[in-house]
Design a protein around this motif. Structure first.
Motif, PDB file in Angstrom:
ATOM      1  N   GLY A 125       0.822  -1.210   0.000  1.00 43.45           N
ATOM      2  CA  GLY A 125       0.000   0.000   0.000  1.00 43.45           C
ATOM      3  C   GLY A 125       0.851   1.252   0.000  1.00 43.45           C
ATOM      4  N   LEU A 126       0.196   2.385  -0.225  1.00 46.96           N
ATOM      5  CA  LEU A 126       0.893   3.669  -0.193  1.00 46.96           C
ATOM      6  C   LEU A 126       0.458   4.406   1.063  1.00 46.96           C
ATOM      7  N   ILE A 127       1.385   4.620   1.957  1.00 40.03           N
ATOM      8  CA  ILE A 127       1.052   5.210   3.245  1.00 40.03           C
ATOM      9  C   ILE A 127       1.488   6.677   3.296  1.00 40.03           C
ATOM     10  N   ASP A 128       2.657   6.958   2.764  1.00 44.94           N
ATOM     11  CA  ASP A 128       3.219   8.308   2.821  1.00 44.94           C
ATOM     12  C   ASP A 128       2.760   9.099   1.578  1.00 44.94           C
ATOM     13  N   HIS A 135       3.247   7.916  -7.845  1.00 45.88           N
ATOM     14  CA  HIS A 135       3.896   6.603  -7.730  1.00 45.88           C
ATOM     15  C   HIS A 135       3.811   5.856  -9.069  1.00 45.88           C
ATOM     16  N   ARG A 136       4.917   5.263  -9.457  1.00 48.15           N
ATOM     17  CA  ARG A 136       4.946   4.694 -10.801  1.00 48.15           C
ATOM     18  C   ARG A 136       4.117   3.424 -10.936  1.00 48.15           C
ATOM     19  N   LYS A 137       4.100   2.622  -9.878  1.00 46.47           N
ATOM     20  CA  LYS A 137       3.431   1.324 -10.038  1.00 46.47           C
ATOM     21  C   LYS A 137       2.025   1.296  -9.443  1.00 46.47           C
ATOM     22  N   ILE A 138       1.898   1.831  -8.240  1.00 44.81           N
ATOM     23  CA  ILE A 138       0.611   1.674  -7.545  1.00 44.81           C
ATOM     24  C   ILE A 138      -0.287   2.865  -7.856  1.00 44.81           C
ATOM     25  N   LYS A 139      -1.434   2.563  -8.479  1.00 50.41           N
ATOM     26  CA  LYS A 139      -2.353   3.643  -8.863  1.00 50.41           C
ATOM     27  C   LYS A 139      -3.614   3.550  -7.997  1.00 50.41           C
ATOM     28  N   ASP A 143      -3.896   8.673 -12.774  1.00 49.15           N
ATOM     29  CA  ASP A 143      -2.560   8.269 -13.180  1.00 49.15           C
ATOM     30  C   ASP A 143      -1.488   8.629 -12.170  1.00 49.15           C
ATOM     31  N   ASP A 144      -1.821   9.632 -11.328  1.00 55.43           N
ATOM     32  CA  ASP A 144      -0.765  10.182 -10.475  1.00 55.43           C
ATOM     33  C   ASP A 144      -1.129  10.179  -8.992  1.00 55.43           C
TER      34      ASP A 144
END
Ligand SMILES: Cc1cc2nc3c(=O)[nH]c(=O)nc-3n(C[C@H](O)[C@H](O)[C@H](O)COP(=O)(O)OP(=O)(O)OC[C@H]3O[C@@H](n4cnc5c(N)ncnc54)[C@H](O)[C@@H]3O)c2cc1C
Lengths: 754, 290
Positions: A125-128, A135-139, A143-144
């Motif tokens: 996951g993306l926390i920060d 992030h390039r991989k996790i969408k 897209d951004d």
């Protein structure tokens, strides 16, 4: 103006203090069942299975309801439509709802909840938010991973910075803030035999709840009726999220055809409900040698959490407020709301402005210090005044009381009179902040900027009125009853507000943005026109005078020219009924136009602005870093205080909530996005013992379009406290804390590093 | 669903029987226990014994030089006790810091000790008094020095059939001086981030016995042995206070947690001990005893 400006005792106040009132938790309906929410155990993952087979043997278990059970659309409509009612395949935050269980009792529902087997395949996951951004991989969104980007472009910042004598540039951060309303979230959904659905609950925005329930259950709006119960505090925390809670109760109610009750536990509430957005701010500002604020360049990032909810509008407001209440001709602001795998953030008193104002007002003090100028004097030179144009290009044609609030707090606080008081390890400091606030929904939500009202005079001269905005403890009910009593010339006691109910008045938008008094007040003044006209007509007949000479006050009508000629309003109203004259009125009020150009950040984002200044006096213990706040003077231009005592209460409450934000409140998340302190023993809000002397000061520069000049009030007292505290700490011990909260540990560390 | 059986004995002997037979969980004021049950910190107990009807567990008495506090004594009762104001004034200081008026009205000193939190506010004051705990079971009584009782956070050497019935300590005399100090994140309802208690016997300006105990800076409350050794035989001065305070910092092993950070706690041990000693010094100067 007998009742306007009078501190009438708060309607319902005695009942609250003595523990009465109908809260949603008190509601019991025949055949009522209880439900409990199944939540995601991870911040991001794929739902593989939800298995309730081990519940089937539990006596009283009534079933599992998930995304698959939803008859309508699996969406909670707010600004965008990205948030589901229940996660269907992918979970995006720890604690995200993935279903509910229903049972004959609360205890059985919780037993079932513990037995349900949820299999989730955990994903990274993306926390920060700073890492999630692009992030390039996790969408997570687009897209951004950006929900919204806002801008302000004005003048030429680069060349303006070259003219500056002093430039300050730094990074500021602020954490989550929890609303800490005394009553947790709760709803009762009651399906009626005719296929319609009634919803009772704790909420700020019944029309939001109606829209969400209708969407999820595939019902027309006409078939959902939402009734607000006594609401124990909101602060923004009951703006959008009650829609989610209502759908969680309404789905099983609709499918089981039985009333369903859902009351959140405190930790559940803290884990899964909205909060103030954590923020990251990079701020650069400069002033010329003569003390003029010349240029501002800032980047403002807020952590939106898993779904967009209110983030785009929170960001909008934050952006508008990112220059503070000052003239500045060269501005370059970029702000972003970023998606992360955490609980969605939302509305909270100040709505995106307290975070950026912490930076703005810290910077103002640091610029003053660089110029060797008194911080009050530096602000004086730059504050907006009537006739000025704001940094976003709006001409302020009337009622800018900013300077008066500043002079009042300077005068009342003993500003910087501290040298003899510092003793032992204690150092006294004073800190100032001046802030402003765009009142009402503004250009970010202008399609909702209208409101309805209805007034009904009864044959015995008692009156009921209905509005679409809500009282959640802030006192709207009292202030509006004062308005109705004043308009109709009746005593305050004769006026009763009906519980806010979507079936009584048209969709009036949300109760947010300090808008209820101005919006519903204006609508009520219009609604009173017709009954008032009947009363005046009949009074002129009874008094045998012309209508324009009739004056009514607190139940008596008399002749303007000859006060001896009198008739009671009771008698007038009795006659009106006898003659079948209309004694009911409807009101509808729209705000004047607002505008905003998203590319340049130029426009007229709000119809009017409130102005406020605060001075905090505190002592810092140089050995422990502990802060003791001694006194806060807080002056507010409210246009007109319809009920001064309640304005003072708002100032006190907001100041205290602001002190929590400044000094102790910090909701922490671990590296996997799980909240670490969802409880009041570790999430530290101020107690009664922590409250310093608070001196509320009311300033009144009337707002011409407001009821009796009132402008709307409620959020402002919180907004400027954190920077005033930071400035006072810097004044006391010479260290500058740029990340909230300003804990003893941080001050101690900074002192040691000095 | 698990059913809980609650026993409400009226006498100590009845309670000890139940403890022996069922090994129930003891409930005094419930201000720790109920929070732990609700929060899932401990599983819902099968048996609970509510001891609040047992008169023998209440009250504060002095017998010769021995002062005895019943396990069920609430912090409010401690704050009202003239006996303790005289012989354990630092315990009153600590009691005043606990929770809020509501918590002080329910919470008992026995519960505070048995809960075995390193941040329990009554524990450092009892350490410096060298108090003993009186534990009873149907097999009899034993006395345990409070410093021997806790083995870690939430852990003690109590057997499950034993009840804490009281706390006993030797009354000091005119030469005994005390302090208790603590830091919390707010002024009320705050668990201590660091605490320190002290007892000095001072005759003719010379320190005889010295005891200093530290809270929330190790798995249990601990004595500051290094600091105590430094104090013995000295007379109080700002220099000595600083020296001892520095030594006390090395007598503890704090951790980072949600309330504070190790480094800060360690430094604050020094500040609290120094302030405590300076306060005693100033009191003595005020009394003209130095
Ligand atoms: C809001 C709040 C604030 C608080 N603030 C503080 C604070 O500032 N400082 C502080 O130190 N504590 C604080 N506490 C913790 C608590 O109030 C104290 O530890 C209190 O002294 C516990 O006493 P009790 O009688 O309520 O214990 P209980 O909850 O009844 O029992 C606690 C534990 O001791 C056991 N026990 C109790 N009595 C006996 C006995 N006689 N024999 C054997 N075992 C026994 C129980 O089985 C249980 O394990 C706070 C608690 C709350 C809820």
């Amino acid at each position: 103006m007998g009742l306007i400006g009078k501190s009438v005792i708060k309607a319902g106040g005695v009942e609250r203090v003595t523990g009465k009132g109908t809260f949603v938790a008190d509601i019991k309906l025949p055949g009522m069942v209880y439900c409990a929410v199944i939540r995601s155990p991870v911040a991001r993952g794929d739902i593989i299975a939800i298995d309730d087979s081990s519940c089937n043997r539990v006596k009283g278990y009534l079933g599992l309801f998930t995304a698959k059970s939803i008859p309508g659309n699996n969406v909670i409509p707010i600004v965008f439509r990205d948030q589901p009612c229940f996660a269907a395949k992918r979970v995006n935050y720890h604690g995200e709802p993935i279903g509910v269980v229903a049972a004959e009792s609360k205890a059985i529902a919780h037993t079932a909840l513990n037995r349900i087997k949820v299999t989730v395949k955990e994903l990274e996951g993306l926390i920060d938010p700073l890492k999630a951004w692009g992030h390039r991989k996790i969408k997570l969104y687009g897209d951004d991973n950006i929900f919204r980007h806002s801008k302000i472009r004005r003048g030429d910042v680069e060349s303006a910075f070259r003219e500056c004598e002093v430039i300050i540039e730094d990074t500021y951060t602020t954490p989550y803030q929890e609303h800490a309303y005394i009553e947790p979230q709760g709803m009762v959904a009651n399906p009626l035999p005719d296929g319609t659905m009634e919803i009772y609950g704790s909420m700020q925005c019944p029309f939001y709840v109606r829209e969400a329930v209708a969407e999820v259950l595939a019902l027309p709006l006409s078939d959902v009726r939402v009734i607000q119960t006594s609401t124990g505090g909101g602060f923004g925390g009951k703006e959008d999220v009650p829609s989610l809670v209502a759908c969680q109760a309404a789905l099983p109610a609709c499918l089981l055809k039985r009333p369903v009750k859902l009351i959140y536990e405190r930790d559940e509430d803290m884990i899964s409900m909205s909060k103030r957005h954590p923020s990251w701010i990079h701020y650069k500002s400069g002033a010329t040698a003569d003390g003029i604020l010349r240029a501002i360049q800032a980047e403002y990032i807020i952590d939106g959490g898993a779904y967009s909810t209110l983030s785009p509008v929170v960001l909008f407001r934050g952006t508008v407020h990112s220059m503070g209440p000052y003239r500045c001709e060269n501005v370059h602001i970029d702000s972003y709301a970023v998606a992360t795998n955490k609980v969605p953030c939302g509305a909270f008193r100040g709505f995106g402005s307290p975070q950026i104002l912490f930076a703005v007002e810290s910077q103002m003090d640091r610029l003053a210090q660089g110029l060797k100028m008194d911080p009050a004097e530096f602000r004086r030179r730059n504050l907006l005044k009537t006739g000025d144009t704001t940094s976003f290009g709006q001409k302020l044609s009337w009622s800018v009381g900013a300077k008066e609030t500043l002079e009042k707090v300077v005068e009342h606080s003993g500003w910087r009179n501290h040298i003899p008081e510092s003793a032992g390890d204690k150092r006294i400091g004073y800190g100032l902040s001046t802030v402003f606030y765009g009142v009402g929904l503004g250009a970010g939500g202008k399609h909702l900027a209208r409101t309805g009202a209805r007034v009904m005079v009864e044959p015995d001269a008692s009156v009921t009125f209905s509005v679409g905005t809500t009282d959640m403890g802030q006192g709207m009910q009292t202030v509006l009853a004062q308005v109705v009593a004043q308009e109709l010339g009746l005593p305050f006691e004769n006026i009763r507000m009906m519980p806010t109910d979507t079936s009584r008045v048209p969709d009036s938008g949300p109760t947010v943005a300090s808008r209820a008094t101005t919006m519903s007040g204006n609508a009520l003044i219009i609604a009173c026109e017709k009954p008032r006209d009947s009363i005046l007509t009949e009074a002129s007949i009874l008094l045998k005078i012309e209508k324009h000479n009739v004056v009514i006050d607190e139940g008596i009508a008399f002749d303007r020219k000859d006060g001896r000629l009198k008739v009671t309003i009771k008698e007038i109203i009795k006659n009106c009924f006898g003659k079948r004259m209309p004694l009911t009125g409807d009101g509808w009020y729209n705000t004047p136009e607002t505008s905003w150009d998203n590319e340049t950040g130029i426009g007229e984002p709000y119809v009017t602005y409130a102005w406020a200044s605060n001075i905090v006096k505190l002592a810092v213990d140089t050995q422990t870093g502990e802060v003791e706040v001694l006194k806060i003077s807080s002056a507010h231009d409210v246009g007109k205080a319809i009920n001064p005592a309640m304005v003072e209460c708002q100032i006190e409450g907001g100041v205290i909530q602001g002190l929590g934000f400044a000094l102790t409140e910090e909701m922490m998340a671990d590296s996997k996005g799980k909240l670490l302190n969802p409880e009041f023993s570790t999430y530290i809000i101020p107690t009664a013992s922590d409250v310093p002397e608070i001196e509320p000061i009311i300033v009144e520069h009337p707002y011409p379009d407001g009821p009796y000049g009132a402008r709307g009030f409620g959020e402002q007292p919180l907004m400027g406290i954190a920077p005033a505290v930071a400035n006072a700490v810097a004044d006391a011990v010479g260290v500058r804390i740029t990340d909230l909260p300003i804990t003893a540990e941080k001050i101690w560390r900074a002192l040691r590093a000095k | 669903m698990t059913q809980t059986v609650i026993f409400t004995p009226k006498s100590l002997s009845e309670a000890l029987e139940v403890l022996n037979d069922k090994k129930p969980v003891v409930l005094a004021g419930g201000t720790d226990l109920l929070v732990q049950i609700k929060g899932g910190g401990i599983p819902p107990p099968r048996y609970i014994i509510a001891i609040d009807n047992i008169k023998a567990l209440k009250g504060i008495k002095k017998n010769g030089r021995k002062v005895r506090i019943g396990a069920l004594t609430t912090f409010e009762e401690i704050l009202d006790s003239e006996l303790l104001a005289k012989f354990a004034p630092h315990l009153l200081e600590a009691s005043y810091e606990i929770g809020s008026p509501q918590i002080r009205a329910r919470g008992t000193i026995g519960g505070n000790i048995m809960n075995a939190s390193p941040a329990g506010d009554s524990i450092p004051p009892l350490f410096v008094l060298e108090a003993h705990l009186i534990l009873q079971s149907i097999e009899g009584r034993r006395k345990v020095a409070i410093s021997q009782f806790h083995t870690g956070p939430g852990k003690t050497i109590r057997r499950r059939d034993e009840l804490l019935i009281g706390i006993e300590f030797e009354a000091g005399d005119k030469s005994s001086r005390y302090f208790f100090m603590r830091l919390g994140t707010r002024k009320a309802l705050a668990i201590a981030k660091v605490s320190a208690a002290g007892m000095l016997n001072i005759k003719n300006g010379h320190i005889g016995k010295a005891r200093i105990a530290l809270g929330a800076v190790a798995p249990t409350v601990v004595y500051a042995h290094g600091a105590q050794d430094l104090l013995a035989g000295k007379s109080l001065s700002p220099e000595v206070a600083l020296l001892v305070a520095n030594a006390a910092q090395n007598d503890c092993h704090p951790i980072d947690d949600i309330r504070s950070q190790a480094e800060y706690r360690q430094a604050m041990v020094g500040v609290l001990v120094e302030r405590g000693l300076m306060r005693i010094m100033n009191e003595l100067n005020g009394d003209g005893q130095r």
